[in-house]
Design a protein around this motif. Structure first.
Motif, PDB file in Angstrom:
ATOM      1  N   ALA A   1    -107.288  31.023  47.464  1.00  0.00           N
ATOM      2  CA  ALA A   1    -107.273  29.800  47.976  1.00  0.00           C
ATOM      3  C   ALA A   1    -107.667  28.730  46.757  1.00  0.00           C
ATOM      4  O   ALA A   1    -106.982  27.546  47.244  1.00  0.00           O
ATOM      5  N   SER A   2    -108.195  28.980  45.809  1.00  0.00           N
ATOM      6  CA  SER A   2    -108.407  28.094  45.032  1.00  0.00           C
ATOM      7  C   SER A   2    -108.510  28.761  43.415  1.00  0.00           C
ATOM      8  O   SER A   2    -108.408  30.028  43.323  1.00  0.00           O
ATOM      9  N   PRO A   3    -108.180  27.720  42.217  1.00  0.00           N
ATOM     10  CA  PRO A   3    -108.325  28.290  41.053  1.00  0.00           C
ATOM     11  C   PRO A   3    -109.469  28.864  40.741  1.00  0.00           C
ATOM     12  O   PRO A   3    -110.365  28.258  40.622  1.00  0.00           O
ATOM     13  N   HIS A   4    -109.388  30.151  40.253  1.00  0.00           N
ATOM     14  CA  HIS A   4    -110.634  30.643  39.493  1.00  0.00           C
ATOM     15  C   HIS A   4    -110.211  31.625  38.434  1.00  0.00           C
ATOM     16  O   HIS A   4    -108.883  31.732  38.164  1.00  0.00           O
ATOM     17  N   ILE A   5    -110.943  31.675  37.416  1.00  0.00           N
ATOM     18  CA  ILE A   5    -110.609  32.293  36.014  1.00  0.00           C
ATOM     19  C   ILE A   5    -111.404  33.735  35.913  1.00  0.00           C
ATOM     20  O   ILE A   5    -112.737  33.814  35.777  1.00  0.00           O
ATOM     21  N   TRP A   6    -110.558  34.896  36.328  1.00  0.00           N
ATOM     22  CA  TRP A   6    -111.286  36.128  36.247  1.00  0.00           C
ATOM     23  C   TRP A   6    -110.522  36.832  35.134  1.00  0.00           C
ATOM     24  O   TRP A   6    -109.521  36.864  34.766  1.00  0.00           O
ATOM     25  N   PHE A   7    -111.291  37.604  34.394  1.00  0.00           N
ATOM     26  CA  PHE A   7    -110.984  38.506  33.156  1.00  0.00           C
ATOM     27  C   PHE A   7    -111.224  39.906  33.167  1.00  0.00           C
ATOM     28  O   PHE A   7    -112.045  40.341  34.148  1.00  0.00           O
ATOM     29  N   GLU A   8    -110.509  40.634  32.563  1.00  0.00           N
ATOM     30  CA  GLU A   8    -110.795  42.112  32.739  1.00  0.00           C
ATOM     31  C   GLU A   8    -111.767  42.214  31.594  1.00  0.00           C
ATOM     32  O   GLU A   8    -112.197  41.391  30.902  1.00  0.00           O
ATOM     33  N   ARG A   9    -112.452  43.515  31.667  1.00  0.00           N
ATOM     34  CA  ARG A   9    -113.378  43.792  30.739  1.00  0.00           C
ATOM     35  C   ARG A   9    -113.277  43.401  29.376  1.00  0.00           C
ATOM     36  O   ARG A   9    -114.072  42.661  28.535  1.00  0.00           O
ATOM     37  N   GLY A  10    -112.154  43.829  28.578  1.00  0.00           N
ATOM     38  CA  GLY A  10    -111.949  43.687  27.438  1.00  0.00           C
ATOM     39  C   GLY A  10    -111.311  42.157  27.142  1.00  0.00           C
ATOM     40  O   GLY A  10    -111.700  41.611  25.899  1.00  0.00           O
ATOM     41  N   GLU A  11    -110.746  41.380  27.884  1.00  0.00           N
ATOM     42  CA  GLU A  11    -110.457  40.050  27.826  1.00  0.00           C
ATOM     43  C   GLU A  11    -111.576  39.311  27.550  1.00  0.00           C
ATOM     44  O   GLU A  11    -111.790  38.353  26.888  1.00  0.00           O
ATOM     45  N   ALA A  12    -112.661  39.598  28.536  1.00  0.00           N
ATOM     46  CA  ALA A  12    -113.858  38.626  28.551  1.00  0.00           C
ATOM     47  C   ALA A  12    -114.734  38.509  27.358  1.00  0.00           C
ATOM     48  O   ALA A  12    -115.166  37.755  27.038  1.00  0.00           O
ATOM     49  N   LYS A  13    -114.430  39.574  26.240  1.00  0.00           N
ATOM     50  CA  LYS A  13    -115.112  39.482  25.016  1.00  0.00           C
ATOM     51  C   LYS A  13    -114.241  38.639  23.889  1.00  0.00           C
ATOM     52  O   LYS A  13    -114.749  38.354  23.075  1.00  0.00           O
ATOM     53  N   ASP A  14    -112.980  38.247  24.290  1.00  0.00           N
ATOM     54  CA  ASP A  14    -112.284  37.523  23.495  1.00  0.00           C
ATOM     55  C   ASP A  14    -112.465  35.911  23.753  1.00  0.00           C
ATOM     56  O   ASP A  14    -112.024  35.332  24.688  1.00  0.00           O
ATOM     57  N   ARG A  15    -113.420  35.332  22.740  1.00  0.00           N
ATOM     58  CA  ARG A  15    -113.923  33.960  23.071  1.00  0.00           C
ATOM     59  C   ARG A  15    -112.808  32.971  22.835  1.00  0.00           C
ATOM     60  O   ARG A  15    -113.063  31.943  23.691  1.00  0.00           O
ATOM     61  N   HIS A  16    -111.986  33.224  22.249  1.00  0.00           N
ATOM     62  CA  HIS A  16    -110.757  32.550  21.894  1.00  0.00           C
ATOM     63  C   HIS A  16    -109.868  32.209  23.244  1.00  0.00           C
ATOM     64  O   HIS A  16    -109.440  31.053  23.959  1.00  0.00           O
ATOM     65  N   LEU A  17    -109.753  33.331  23.854  1.00  0.00           N
ATOM     66  CA  LEU A  17    -108.966  33.450  25.237  1.00  0.00           C
ATOM     67  C   LEU A  17    -109.617  32.846  26.184  1.00  0.00           C
ATOM     68  O   LEU A  17    -109.267  32.011  27.162  1.00  0.00           O
ATOM     69  N   VAL A  18    -111.191  33.175  26.438  1.00  0.00           N
ATOM     70  CA  VAL A  18    -111.931  32.699  27.431  1.00  0.00           C
ATOM     71  C   VAL A  18    -111.974  30.737  27.168  1.00  0.00           C
ATOM     72  O   VAL A  18    -111.671  30.122  28.047  1.00  0.00           O
ATOM     73  N   ALA A  19    -112.047  30.501  26.054  1.00  0.00           N
ATOM     74  CA  ALA A  19    -112.208  29.048  25.372  1.00  0.00           C
ATOM     75  C   ALA A  19    -110.837  28.382  25.966  1.00  0.00           C
ATOM     76  O   ALA A  19    -110.714  27.328  26.617  1.00  0.00           O
ATOM     77  N   GLU A  20    -109.734  29.002  25.572  1.00  0.00           N
ATOM     78  CA  GLU A  20    -108.512  28.160  26.138  1.00  0.00           C
ATOM     79  C   GLU A  20    -108.109  28.362  27.473  1.00  0.00           C
ATOM     80  O   GLU A  20    -107.935  27.146  28.015  1.00  0.00           O
ATOM     81  N   ARG A  21    -108.564  29.333  28.243  1.00  0.00           N
ATOM     82  CA  ARG A  21    -108.370  29.253  29.764  1.00  0.00           C
ATOM     83  C   ARG A  21    -109.226  28.059  30.409  1.00  0.00           C
ATOM     84  O   ARG A  21    -108.822  27.420  31.181  1.00  0.00           O
TER      85      ARG A  21
END
Length: 460
Positions: free
Chosen positions: A293-313
């Motif tokens: 229904a609405s935009p959320h940001i969900w990461f896989e376990r490995g992606e969640a440790k990538d600070r640059h990816l999290v910051a960009e999203r």
């Protein structure tokens, strides 16, 4: 005969349950939960007075019968006279506290010549030895991951202090309360939770077919408010919102973290986007339903440790003014409702406005803290549904901005102190992840350098 009696018993309860679900669905309140909470407060007060009276009688009996081995009576007296509070009261008072960050640098001393005599006194080490012993007795970290101490018994077995058999009146109240919570409230709450999850899944799936736009955003706001209103009935939540003029409408909303219920508490009043790691099980069902229904940001376990990816999203989400405010718990773990621990700097590096929110639960009705190291999610939900209620206050605080030249760490600490002050929580500098990992090597080295500098300055 028995089945007929059960039908007669459950028909009015089923009708009342349907009525409560309907009221919750339209986001209205008729005051039943607050009246229930006020009744509980009177019962707790009566229990407190009865326990103190019985404790005094036991103390009087022990004084006049010194040979009596009445350990239970002595324990009741000690518990009744306990001064431990619900806001993280400590057993000892520290003169010096070792912090995980550098303190003010020691003043520079003139360079000494080889002929200068350096004296070393063992007593200079005693302050650090004392701090170490105090930390062993009671440190500032591990006590934040245990249920907070109550001033008086709340008639729950999980906070039992052997009070249920102190008198026949208290025993009667405890037995009656046990019957109410496990035979009536718990089955009804499980049913409401099931209905709420199914209703949330169906509604979000239906809303997901609409095109993005103002109509869908307004519809999502109403649907999620309705669904989370129903889910709040499953734990008899009584939530009081303060300073609603400061309710976030965009940007980043940060709050202290006690429980997964924090999301439910805030979503009952407004719509938020969530960010976090993908989960399986019950939480996974809710995550997938919300994502439709609405935009959320969900990461896989490995992606969640990538600070640059999290910051960009995160920057992409915040840059779109049509997106709901994104809800973040910077502590990264649940703390026991007495303190606020170190905020991770990531969400404060994105830029833009930060909306602080303080959440404080009333532990007298049930402990909302989730000790994930001790209880699974299903065990935690079981404890929530067998508690008396979940009562909490939510304060929306004025928006805050990062000042010129201010680092993300300083900004995060400034926001954290505002939340702690409003919620009546203890402001701690320690990282909440210490319950899962050892202290960082850098922290130990800082203390070693400071200790060496102290010895040098005291000896010259």
């Amino acid at each position: 005969m028995i089945s007929a009696l059960l039908d007669i018993f459950w028909i009015p309860i089923g009708g009342f349950l349907s009525f409560l679900i309907f009221i919750s669905a339209i986001n209205k309140s008729i005051g039943v939960r607050r009246a229930y909470v006020n009744l509980l407060l009177r019962i707790f007060e009566y229990g407190r007075v009865s326990i103190e009276t019985a404790s005094k009688e036991n103390q009087h009996f022990s004084v006049h019968n010194p040979k009596t081995d009445d350990k239970q009576g002595v324990q009741l007296v000690n518990d009744a006279n306990s001064k431990e509070g619900t806001n993280g009261a400590t057993l000892i008072t520290r003169d010096a506290v070792l912090l995980p960050q550098a303190q003010e640098p020691a003043p520079e001393k003139p360079v000494s010549s080889k002929n200068d005599e350096i004296n070393f006194d063992f007593e200079k080490c005693l302050d650090y030895v004392k701090s170490g012993v105090e930390a062993i007795i009671e440190d500032d970290v591990t006590s934040r991951f245990e249920a907070e101490e109550l001033k008086s018994w709340n008639m729950l077995t999980r906070t039992n202090r052997h009070y249920e058999f102190i008198s026949w009146k208290i025993t009667s109240i405890w037995v009656f309360g046990f019957f109410i919570r496990y035979v009536i409230l718990m089955p009804l709450r499980v049913l409401v939770c099931f209905v709420g999850v199914v209703w949330l899944t169906v509604c979000t799936a239906a809303v997901g077919y609409f095109k993005d736009g103002p109509f869908k955003r307004d519809l999502v706001h109403k649907v999620l408010g309705m669904c989370f209103g129903v889910l709040s009935s499953a734990i008899s939540a009584v939530i009081t919102y303060h300073n609603e003029d400061n309710r976030p409408s965009s940007g980043i909303c940060v709050a202290n973290h006690t429980s997964p219920i924090d999301v439910l508490v805030l979503m009952c009043d407004s719509t938020y986007s969530l960010i976090g790691q993908r989960h399986g099980g019950f939480l996974g069902v809710l995550q997938r339903a919300l994502a439709r229904a609405s935009p959320h940001i969900w990461f896989e376990r490995g992606e969640a440790k990538d600070r640059h990816l999290v910051a960009e999203r995160l920057k992409q989400h915040v840059s779109d003014p049509n997106n709901p405010p994104i809800l973040i718990f910077p502590e990264g773990t649940c703390i026991n409702n007495t303190s606020v621990m170190q905020f991770k700097k990531g969400s404060f590096e994105v830029g833009g406005v930060i909306y602080p929110v303080a959440i404080k639960y009333d532990p007298r009705f049930g402990d909302a803290f989730w000790n994930s190291a001790k209880y699974s999610m299903m065990q935690y939900l079981y404890m929530m549904m067998t508690s008396w209620a979940i009562v909490c206050d939510v304060w929306y605080l004025p928006p805050m901005y990062r000042q010129d030249g201010e680092s993300a760490i300083v900004f995060a600490n400034r926001v954290k102190s505002v939340i702690a002050k409003q919620g009546g929580l203890i402001d701690l500098v320690w990282d909440g992840q210490l319950k899962r990992m050892k202290p960082k090597k850098e922290w130990r080295e800082i203390q070693q350098v400071e200790f060496a500098n102290k010895l040098k300055s005291d000896s010259t």
